[in-house]
Design a protein around this motif. Structure first.
Motif, PDB file in Angstrom:
ATOM      1  N   MET A 290     -44.428 -78.606  12.208  1.00 24.93           N
ATOM      2  CA  MET A 290     -44.082 -77.586  13.367  1.00 24.93           C
ATOM      3  C   MET A 290     -42.448 -77.488  13.663  1.00 24.93           C
ATOM      4  SD  MET A 290     -45.350 -75.465  15.297  1.00 24.93           S
ATOM      5  CE  MET A 290     -45.405 -74.557  16.676  1.00 24.93           C
ATOM      6  N   GLN A 291     -41.938 -78.815  13.387  1.00 25.43           N
ATOM      7  CA  GLN A 291     -40.408 -78.751  13.578  1.00 25.43           C
ATOM      8  C   GLN A 291     -39.805 -77.737  12.824  1.00 25.43           C
ATOM      9  OE1 GLN A 291     -39.201 -80.671  15.781  1.00 25.43           O
ATOM     10  NE2 GLN A 291     -37.099 -80.748  15.279  1.00 25.43           N
ATOM     11  N   PHE A 292     -40.094 -77.635  11.596  1.00 27.09           N
ATOM     12  CA  PHE A 292     -39.652 -76.857  10.593  1.00 27.09           C
ATOM     13  C   PHE A 292     -39.939 -75.381  10.903  1.00 27.09           C
ATOM     14  CE2 PHE A 292     -39.959 -74.014   6.541  1.00 27.09           C
ATOM     15  CZ  PHE A 292     -38.620 -74.393   6.278  1.00 27.09           C
ATOM     16  N   LEU A 293     -41.200 -74.997  11.441  1.00 26.34           N
ATOM     17  CA  LEU A 293     -41.422 -73.647  11.741  1.00 26.34           C
ATOM     18  C   LEU A 293     -40.678 -73.417  13.078  1.00 26.34           C
ATOM     19  CD1 LEU A 293     -42.861 -71.150  11.334  1.00 26.34           C
ATOM     20  CD2 LEU A 293     -44.765 -72.280  12.764  1.00 26.34           C
ATOM     21  N   GLY A 294     -40.145 -74.373  13.895  1.00 23.68           N
ATOM     22  CA  GLY A 294     -39.436 -73.735  15.047  1.00 23.68           C
ATOM     23  C   GLY A 294     -38.122 -73.699  14.697  1.00 23.68           C
ATOM     24  N   HIS A 295     -37.521 -74.015  13.682  1.00 21.23           N
ATOM     25  CA  HIS A 295     -36.043 -73.785  13.156  1.00 21.23           C
ATOM     26  C   HIS A 295     -36.032 -72.587  12.565  1.00 21.23           C
ATOM     27  CE1 HIS A 295     -34.718 -77.688  14.076  1.00 21.23           C
ATOM     28  NE2 HIS A 295     -35.348 -78.352  13.149  1.00 21.23           N
ATOM     29  N   VAL A 296     -37.242 -72.184  11.754  1.00 16.54           N
ATOM     30  CA  VAL A 296     -37.109 -70.887  11.139  1.00 16.54           C
ATOM     31  C   VAL A 296     -37.266 -69.821  12.089  1.00 16.54           C
ATOM     32  CG1 VAL A 296     -38.805 -69.477   9.732  1.00 16.54           C
ATOM     33  CG2 VAL A 296     -38.314 -71.803   8.894  1.00 16.54           C
ATOM     34  N   VAL A 297     -37.938 -69.836  13.090  1.00 14.79           N
ATOM     35  CA  VAL A 297     -38.200 -68.854  14.313  1.00 14.79           C
ATOM     36  C   VAL A 297     -36.934 -68.800  14.878  1.00 14.79           C
ATOM     37  CG1 VAL A 297     -39.225 -68.446  16.503  1.00 14.79           C
ATOM     38  CG2 VAL A 297     -40.751 -69.184  14.588  1.00 14.79           C
ATOM     39  N   ARG A 298     -36.141 -69.908  15.272  1.00 14.34           N
ATOM     40  CA  ARG A 298     -34.730 -69.977  15.842  1.00 14.34           C
ATOM     41  C   ARG A 298     -33.713 -69.010  15.016  1.00 14.34           C
ATOM     42  NH1 ARG A 298     -34.577 -75.649  17.140  1.00 14.34           N
ATOM     43  NH2 ARG A 298     -35.921 -75.582  19.027  1.00 14.34           N
ATOM     44  N   PHE A 299     -34.004 -69.295  13.738  1.00 17.79           N
ATOM     45  CA  PHE A 299     -32.792 -68.394  13.061  1.00 17.79           C
ATOM     46  C   PHE A 299     -33.165 -67.265  12.742  1.00 17.79           C
ATOM     47  CE2 PHE A 299     -31.403 -72.583  11.116  1.00 17.79           C
ATOM     48  CZ  PHE A 299     -30.072 -72.441  11.075  1.00 17.79           C
ATOM     49  N   ILE A 300     -34.782 -66.799  12.777  1.00 14.86           N
ATOM     50  CA  ILE A 300     -34.784 -65.513  12.976  1.00 14.86           C
ATOM     51  C   ILE A 300     -34.509 -64.748  14.182  1.00 14.86           C
ATOM     52  CG2 ILE A 300     -36.972 -64.023  12.758  1.00 14.86           C
ATOM     53  CD1 ILE A 300     -38.357 -65.777  10.851  1.00 14.86           C
ATOM     54  N   VAL A 301     -34.798 -65.390  15.319  1.00 18.56           N
ATOM     55  CA  VAL A 301     -34.451 -64.797  16.654  1.00 18.56           C
ATOM     56  C   VAL A 301     -32.625 -64.604  16.655  1.00 18.56           C
ATOM     57  CG1 VAL A 301     -34.489 -65.190  19.034  1.00 18.56           C
ATOM     58  CG2 VAL A 301     -36.468 -65.503  17.814  1.00 18.56           C
ATOM     59  N   SER A 302     -32.103 -65.560  16.254  1.00 17.97           N
ATOM     60  CA  SER A 302     -30.805 -65.520  16.113  1.00 17.97           C
ATOM     61  C   SER A 302     -30.242 -64.466  15.405  1.00 17.97           C
ATOM     62  CB  SER A 302     -30.111 -66.943  15.680  1.00 17.97           C
ATOM     63  OG  SER A 302     -30.360 -68.123  16.357  1.00 17.97           O
ATOM     64  N   ALA A 303     -30.934 -64.198  14.249  1.00 17.13           N
ATOM     65  CA  ALA A 303     -30.363 -63.160  13.233  1.00 17.13           C
ATOM     66  C   ALA A 303     -30.519 -61.670  14.176  1.00 17.13           C
ATOM     67  CB  ALA A 303     -31.240 -63.203  12.064  1.00 17.13           C
ATOM     68  N   LEU A 304     -31.916 -61.666  14.876  1.00 17.57           N
ATOM     69  CA  LEU A 304     -32.265 -60.243  15.350  1.00 17.57           C
ATOM     70  C   LEU A 304     -31.206 -60.275  16.572  1.00 17.57           C
ATOM     71  CD1 LEU A 304     -35.983 -60.676  15.614  1.00 17.57           C
ATOM     72  CD2 LEU A 304     -34.766 -59.019  14.506  1.00 17.57           C
ATOM     73  N   VAL A 305     -30.668 -61.576  17.384  1.00 19.87           N
ATOM     74  CA  VAL A 305     -29.709 -61.356  18.172  1.00 19.87           C
ATOM     75  C   VAL A 305     -28.236 -61.013  17.901  1.00 19.87           C
ATOM     76  CG1 VAL A 305     -28.272 -62.536  20.049  1.00 19.87           C
ATOM     77  CG2 VAL A 305     -31.112 -62.765  20.005  1.00 19.87           C
ATOM     78  N   LEU A 306     -27.950 -61.251  16.495  1.00 16.26           N
ATOM     79  CA  LEU A 306     -26.871 -60.879  15.768  1.00 16.26           C
ATOM     80  C   LEU A 306     -26.624 -59.410  15.561  1.00 16.26           C
ATOM     81  CD1 LEU A 306     -26.102 -64.179  13.757  1.00 16.26           C
ATOM     82  CD2 LEU A 306     -24.503 -63.246  15.772  1.00 16.26           C
ATOM     83  N   MET A 307     -27.826 -58.927  15.311  1.00 15.17           N
ATOM     84  CA  MET A 307     -28.143 -57.323  14.833  1.00 15.17           C
ATOM     85  C   MET A 307     -27.853 -56.664  15.966  1.00 15.17           C
ATOM     86  SD  MET A 307     -31.004 -57.622  11.836  1.00 15.17           S
ATOM     87  CE  MET A 307     -30.831 -55.657  11.610  1.00 15.17           C
ATOM     88  N   LEU A 308     -28.613 -57.141  16.987  1.00 17.42           N
ATOM     89  CA  LEU A 308     -28.502 -56.454  18.473  1.00 17.42           C
ATOM     90  C   LEU A 308     -27.062 -56.171  18.889  1.00 17.42           C
ATOM     91  CD1 LEU A 308     -29.811 -55.294  20.997  1.00 17.42           C
ATOM     92  CD2 LEU A 308     -29.667 -57.417  21.876  1.00 17.42           C
ATOM     93  N   VAL A 309     -26.341 -57.880  18.669  1.00 19.23           N
ATOM     94  CA  VAL A 309     -24.749 -57.707  18.990  1.00 19.23           C
ATOM     95  C   VAL A 309     -24.052 -56.578  18.129  1.00 19.23           C
ATOM     96  CG1 VAL A 309     -22.827 -59.145  19.051  1.00 19.23           C
ATOM     97  CG2 VAL A 309     -24.874 -59.774  20.044  1.00 19.23           C
TER      98      VAL A 309
END
Length: 119
Positions: A1-20
């Motif tokens: 689950m730790q790895f999946l959490g990191h993947v989700v964090r990077f995906i959300v970060s990428a979406l935030v960067l696209m929004l920015v």
């Protein structure tokens, strides 16, 4: 689950960067792939800065130092990722918008164990 959490964090970060990139006029990201690479580069540079200077001077730290380091990291990342264009003012505005978004959607840094231990 730790790895999946990191993947989700990077995906959300990428979406935030696209929004920015959509909000800030002097900050542009080519697409989702570039935003994902940008999130990885920002996390990597943040890890290096935290390793050298300590946890108080990180892009994810609070205060003016964390804000300025975040803007510097965003500005430097454009030289690593080809589809990212940002000016110094754009990096400052992007760091401000990311900080505001972080108030509503808190994203801990993937390498930050102190936040994970507090939960």
């Amino acid at each position: 689950m730790q790895f999946l959490g990191h993947v989700v964090r990077f995906i959300v970060s990428a979406l935030v960067l696209m929004l920015v990139g959509w909000i800030v006029p002097q900050f542009s990201v080519g697409g989702f792939g570039s935003a994902l690479l940008l999130a990885l580069v920002i996390a990597g540079i943040g890890w290096i800065i935290e390793s050298v200077f300590g946890a108080r001077v990180t892009p994810f730290g609070r205060g003016i130092v964390g804000f300025l380091v975040s803007a510097l990291v965003i500005y430097l990342a454009q030289f690593i990722i080809t589809d990212v264009r940002v000016t110094i003012l754009g990096a400052l505005l992007a760091a401000l918008v990311i900080g505001i978004i972080d108030l509503f959607i808190p994203l801990a840094a993937p390498f930050d164990s102190t936040r994970a231990e507090k939960k």
